[in-house]
Design a protein around this motif. Structure first.
Motif, short mmCIF file in Angstrom:
data_model
loop_
_atom_site.label_atom_id
_atom_site.label_comp_id
_atom_site.label_asym_id
_atom_site.label_seq_id
_atom_site.Cartn_x
_atom_site.Cartn_y
_atom_site.Cartn_z
N THR A 127 -20.73 61.16 27.45
CA THR A 127 -20.89 59.71 27.81
C THR A 127 -22.33 59.69 28.35
OG1 THR A 127 -19.86 60.24 29.90
CG2 THR A 127 -18.57 59.16 28.39
N VAL A 128 -23.23 60.77 28.24
CA VAL A 128 -24.53 60.76 28.91
C VAL A 128 -25.49 61.19 27.84
CG1 VAL A 128 -25.98 61.75 30.63
CG2 VAL A 128 -23.45 61.53 31.25
N ASP A 129 -26.45 60.49 27.62
CA ASP A 129 -27.61 61.09 26.65
C ASP A 129 -28.18 62.23 27.03
OD1 ASP A 129 -27.07 58.91 24.46
OD2 ASP A 129 -28.56 57.58 25.59
N ASN A 130 -28.47 63.19 26.00
CA ASN A 130 -29.33 64.35 26.49
C ASN A 130 -28.92 65.17 27.26
OD1 ASN A 130 -31.26 63.49 24.36
ND2 ASN A 130 -32.28 61.98 25.70
N ARG A 131 -27.72 65.34 27.52
CA ARG A 131 -26.94 66.14 28.51
C ARG A 131 -26.66 67.46 27.85
NH1 ARG A 131 -22.68 65.09 33.00
NH2 ARG A 131 -24.60 63.86 34.04
N TYR A 132 -25.96 67.29 26.44
CA TYR A 132 -25.34 68.32 25.78
C TYR A 132 -26.14 68.73 24.43
CZ TYR A 132 -21.92 67.86 29.32
OH TYR A 132 -21.15 67.16 30.42
N PHE A 133 -25.77 69.82 23.98
CA PHE A 133 -26.46 70.49 22.85
C PHE A 133 -25.80 70.70 21.62
CE2 PHE A 133 -27.88 71.47 27.04
CZ PHE A 133 -29.27 71.53 27.16
N MET A 134 -26.66 70.60 20.54
CA MET A 134 -26.21 70.60 19.19
C MET A 134 -26.03 72.38 19.14
SD MET A 134 -28.61 68.09 17.16
CE MET A 134 -27.99 68.30 15.55
N LEU A 135 -24.70 72.78 18.60
CA LEU A 135 -24.57 73.88 18.12
C LEU A 135 -25.13 74.35 16.74
CD1 LEU A 135 -23.28 76.81 18.65
CD2 LEU A 135 -21.15 75.95 18.23
N TYR A 136 -24.81 73.42 16.05
CA TYR A 136 -25.30 73.43 14.74
C TYR A 136 -26.36 72.42 14.52
CZ TYR A 136 -20.67 75.77 14.57
OH TYR A 136 -19.46 76.39 14.51
N PHE A 137 -27.51 73.08 13.91
CA PHE A 137 -28.64 72.36 13.80
C PHE A 137 -29.29 72.57 12.45
CE2 PHE A 137 -33.13 70.88 13.70
CZ PHE A 137 -33.05 69.67 14.09
N PRO A 138 -29.62 71.51 11.58
CA PRO A 138 -29.23 70.35 11.67
C PRO A 138 -27.97 69.89 11.04
CG PRO A 138 -30.76 70.62 9.90
CD PRO A 138 -30.33 72.01 10.48
N THR A 139 -27.56 68.72 11.98
CA THR A 139 -26.45 68.21 11.14
C THR A 139 -26.47 66.63 11.59
OG1 THR A 139 -25.05 68.76 13.42
CG2 THR A 139 -24.64 70.03 11.42
N ASP A 140 -25.56 65.75 10.94
CA ASP A 140 -25.88 64.38 10.83
C ASP A 140 -24.80 63.68 11.75
OD1 ASP A 140 -28.23 64.44 9.20
OD2 ASP A 140 -26.64 64.64 7.53
N PHE A 141 -23.71 64.47 12.21
CA PHE A 141 -22.59 63.62 13.15
C PHE A 141 -21.95 64.65 13.64
CE2 PHE A 141 -20.98 63.99 8.70
CZ PHE A 141 -19.74 64.74 8.96
N ARG A 142 -21.20 64.18 14.86
CA ARG A 142 -20.48 64.96 15.56
C ARG A 142 -18.99 65.06 15.28
NH1 ARG A 142 -20.60 61.98 20.64
NH2 ARG A 142 -21.54 60.25 19.16
N LEU A 143 -18.42 66.26 15.55
CA LEU A 143 -17.05 66.39 14.90
C LEU A 143 -16.36 67.03 16.37
CD1 LEU A 143 -17.02 67.29 11.40
CD2 LEU A 143 -16.05 65.18 12.27
N ARG A 144 -15.14 66.71 16.64
CA ARG A 144 -14.21 67.23 17.74
C ARG A 144 -12.69 67.03 17.27
NH1 ARG A 144 -12.38 70.97 20.32
NH2 ARG A 144 -12.70 71.42 22.42
N ASP A 145 -12.67 67.43 15.99
CA ASP A 145 -11.07 67.44 15.54
C ASP A 145 -10.08 67.74 16.31
OD1 ASP A 145 -9.25 66.86 13.24
OD2 ASP A 145 -9.26 69.28 13.38
N PRO A 146 -9.04 66.99 16.60
CA PRO A 146 -8.76 65.66 16.41
C PRO A 146 -8.77 64.95 17.48
CG PRO A 146 -6.74 66.70 16.80
CD PRO A 146 -8.02 67.72 17.49
N LYS A 147 -9.93 65.05 18.44
CA LYS A 147 -9.87 64.32 19.74
C LYS A 147 -10.58 62.76 19.39
CE LYS A 147 -8.33 67.45 22.36
NZ LYS A 147 -7.03 67.22 22.72
N ILE A 148 -10.39 62.09 20.55
CA ILE A 148 -11.01 60.52 20.36
C ILE A 148 -12.08 60.43 21.30
CG2 ILE A 148 -10.19 58.26 20.53
CD1 ILE A 148 -8.44 59.48 18.64
N ALA A 149 -13.11 59.89 20.72
CA ALA A 149 -14.39 59.67 21.63
C ALA A 149 -14.33 58.55 22.75
CB ALA A 149 -15.48 58.84 20.65
N HIS A 150 -14.93 58.87 23.84
CA HIS A 150 -14.88 58.03 24.79
C HIS A 150 -15.42 56.54 24.60
CE1 HIS A 150 -15.74 56.71 29.12
NE2 HIS A 150 -15.14 57.91 29.41
N LYS A 151 -14.94 55.49 25.26
CA LYS A 151 -15.35 54.24 24.94
C LYS A 151 -17.03 54.00 25.18
CE LYS A 151 -11.73 50.87 25.51
NZ LYS A 151 -11.70 50.46 24.26
#
Lengths: 498, 498
Positions: free
Chosen positions: A231-255
């Motif tokens: 929920t905060v921009d630029n706090r966390y890191f991409m483990l896999y670079f480059p990629t086009d979208f985030r996945l955290r199967d099967p969790k639901i994103a925050h509003k």
């Protein structure tokens, strides 16, 4: 003239390829991300050797001969996709077991070695073309069958993957998405994602690439971040670079899902793709036993939640061991599409405005007095991993509202106990709350606007026939089997129904 | 000229009165019956001393001073009536306890002797006029308070009734309906219904008159017939003659309900008026405890069933001890009206064609092998008092259908066990069926079109997103707490949804 035209096309394509290959630091979606966001709602298809076994994730040792659908009909799968209003298919082409749903030159562990040799990847991609749908591919990085995977020289397996990806990305027309799974079995770097990404984009410039469990707490860390923390921009890191979208199967994103993630000091835009089961009991592959599906109310609310915020939803509707999507499952997703009013080429229907987000909330009790972890604000924080938990059987939750805002709908996601089903794989959710009422504050007293003695279900939606305005709203539990706990209590204003 | 005009009106009125008084042998509705059928859907209002006591039927000894609504608002009641799409009110003016909701000259046991002297009959009739609704009256023949009721000369009580009816029928404008209850406390003839009917019609020619428990098996018998037996013309007898409609509170008419009933060798047309509770637990008067309401699916299906066949439905929505209809109950009936799409001055929405009525049905078991009483045909016979009962925990019911007929909806009324609630009055229905599937016969095998692991609820409606055609359909129980039993298993074809 014709030659010049072809030359121009060639230059244009080459440019596209070049542009697409590079993931540039940006706070805006690139072309493949924009296409992904426009697709928005896809159907996940899990099918393979696991469909014919009792395992959820088999270990690569199940003989290819066990794969034996008696009435395989990929066209039927994609008709369901179309009828339900999905805009793309995400097909399992190879799960962790390594079994390939197409005739791969590079392994015998595939449909060609099975009793039913149909090229499923081919049939599905063909049907997608026929029905005007996009075609995406799931491919497991982790491979529990292929010997090269265990070779000292991991490069041999990387080459194996590249060979298979070449087959998948050149023989079946446009592929809108490549969904890599199982990366957790190796260190992030071992997958050589830059090389793979580049390789994919050269073959399919518009293909969006993602790897499951993509965001971590530190550069090179393996601590995967949950959507509730995104929920905060630029706090966390991409483990896999480059990629086009985030996945955290099967969790639901925050509003309040944020889209900017870091890699080597640069900030990249990454939308979130949700993956959830149609099944009530979270079985990804269909098994011999027929399993119930989620209730339409829950599916409706999850649709709104997951397609909101420029994110996407992929709903898993697996065919059974006959090779067809079960009729009652097809009925559910088609009925859902009708109920939502999804229309081809039209924007998706949206949920009403959530007027309870981050409202001041109070509760009669908090589990172990852990206010930060289980406080009432957790029920209105827009996060699906956090929850308010009480420390009594019949607690009350009060949410303060702006009385100038109207409301006409409530959705409640209750935390449920889960039991493992007879099959040892799937889960049964058990509500704690058995009777409850909703009250609003009106002229200095509580007025009950809803009352039920039925189980809350997986997601309770309460629709009012007209708007209310109030300074506070209350959930009062009247009967429960254990201390109630609520993931999310959303107060909403749907567009006027008159 | 003016005099001649008034004279003509006088003659016209006198003629109307004369015509209305006589109930002629007929197989067609008379004027008051036609008006009753056009009204079709009314709201029952139970309110009185019982609202302030713990009794469902008090004995006339509760002091009038206990009647003490703190925020009496009859206008609010009738606004709910209008907003929900009801077309008339049926107001309790005097229940068995004898307490009168208006200031009656003939008793002190009335609102005028209570702390809140509002003339409720007056307020409700006024609000009905204001909102363009018809106004009907419930009046209990049986009176547990009035001393004249126990007089050796029962004529004294008859005169008491006539005095009160004069008040009710002359002081409050048009009264569309007079609903007499409690007749069972005396022999039928003692009520002097011919005299009362004549008396009522003289005052209100268009008022439809009915007495509860109206149809008996033989002339002068007291064996009341259940609606399920009212499927043959001219087999059963009117206990109370003359009356304009049948009552068998709170039973549901048969799908093949017949309207011709005998009195002294003549045949009379009599529609059926249904009376049911909004409450899930069948409490007619609202009490201190808030009680849950029936589910919308059940209410929807009961609306269709009860307003079908030229019959009428009166749904009880009782105000609470503050003198207002509770908000959550108002919400339910208003939501129901919206969902059904009831429109003022438009014909009522109708259920789809029932293609399973009297179909050949088979079951894997029948309770005690009593085929006639509990056979599978009982689940498709259109009767709400009869049921198929099995003699095993997981039975199957198969209904043979005409494959040229389409279907897209199923409604299931399960027989439920009932428990008495904490209050000692109201009931809790407990489903036996906990998990089940619906299968249709397609290409020589069963295909599951619906599957659920949720309780069946009070009435289960399954809506399909498209039409099916099949030669047979099956209910297969997967989990139950006792031998399942089904009142009605209806297979329906709703108008096309596309």
């Amino acid at each position: 003239m014709k030659k010049i035209f072809l030359l121009l096309i060639g230059i244009f394509c080459a440019t596209s390829v070049l542009v697409a290959q590079v993931l540039s630091p940006s706070d805006k979606p690139n072309r493949s991300q924009k296409l992904l966001q426009k697709r928005g709602y896809g159907m996940f298809i899990h099918f393979g050797v696991n469909t014919f076994s009792d395992d959820e994730w088999s270990d690569g040792s199940i003989p290819a001969s066990t794969y034996n659908p008696t009435e395989l009909n990929c066209d039927q799968w994609v008709r369901v996709v179309r009828d339900a209003g999905f805009r793309y298919v995400l097909l399992i082409t190879k799960h962790h077991d390594g079994f390939c749903l197409w005739d791969s030159k590079y392994t015998d562990y595939d449909v060609a070695s099975s009793p039913v040799k149909t090229d499923v990847v081919g049939e599905v991609s063909k049907a997608c073309k026929k029905y005007g749908l996009d075609f995406g591919i799931y491919y497991s990085l982790w491979d529990r069958h292929e010997p090269a995977y265990k070779d000292k020289d991991f490069g041999r397996y990387i080459q194996y993957m590249k060979n298979q990806l070449t087959e998948l990305l050149t023989n079946y027309g446009p592929v809108c998405e490549l969904w890599f799974d199982g990366g957790w079995d190796k260190d992030g770097k071992e997958w050589r994602i830059p090389e793979i990404y580049d390789f994919v984009k050269k073959l399919q410039p518009d293909c969006a690439v993602g790897v499951n469990n993509a965001i971590v707490d530190k550069e090179d860390s393996r601590n995967f971040i949950m959507p509730d923390d995104m929920t905060v921009d630029n706090r966390y890191f991409m483990l896999y670079f480059p990629t086009d979208f985030r996945l955290r199967d099967p969790k639901i994103a925050h509003k309040k899902d944020k889209k900017q993630y870091l890699y080597k000091g640069q900030s990249y835009y990454l939308p979130f793709e949700h993956t959830i089961c149609l099944s009530d009991s979270w079985n990804w592959f269909q098994k011999a036993n027929q399993k119930p599906v989620r209730e339409l109310d829950e599916l409706e609310e999850l649709f709104y939640w997951c397609t909101d915020n420029d994110n996407t939803l992929v709903l898993n509707v697996p065919p059974d061991n006959t090779g067809r999507i079960r009729e009652y499952e097809a009925n559910t997703v088609i009925e859902l599409g009708k109920r939502l009013g999804i229309r081809k080429n039209k924007p998706f229907p949206k949920n009403g405005k959530c007027i309870s987000l981050d409202a001041k909330a109070e509760a009669t009790s908090v589990y172990e007095n852990k206010m930060d972890e289980y406080g009432p604000q957790r029920a209105v924080d827009g996060g699906m991993q956090t929850r308010w938990a009480s420390s009594e059987i019949l607690p009350e939750l009060v949410v303060n509202l702006n009385p100038s805002e109207r409301l006409n709908k409530i959705s409640i996601f209750e935390y449920c106990d889960t039991k493992t089903s007879d099959d040892g794989i799937s889960n049964i959710r058990c509500n704690r709350i058995q009777s409850y009422q909703i009250d609003i504050w009106e002229q200095d007293k509580w007025v009950t606007v809803y009352l039920s003695d039925k189980l809350m279900g997986d997601c309770k939606i309460i629709r009012f026939p007209h708007d209310y305005q109030t300074s506070k709203i209350r959930l009062k539990v009247l009967k429960a089997t254990d201390f109630p706990s609520i993931y999310e209590f959303n107060v909403l204003a749907m567009p006027d129904r008159k």
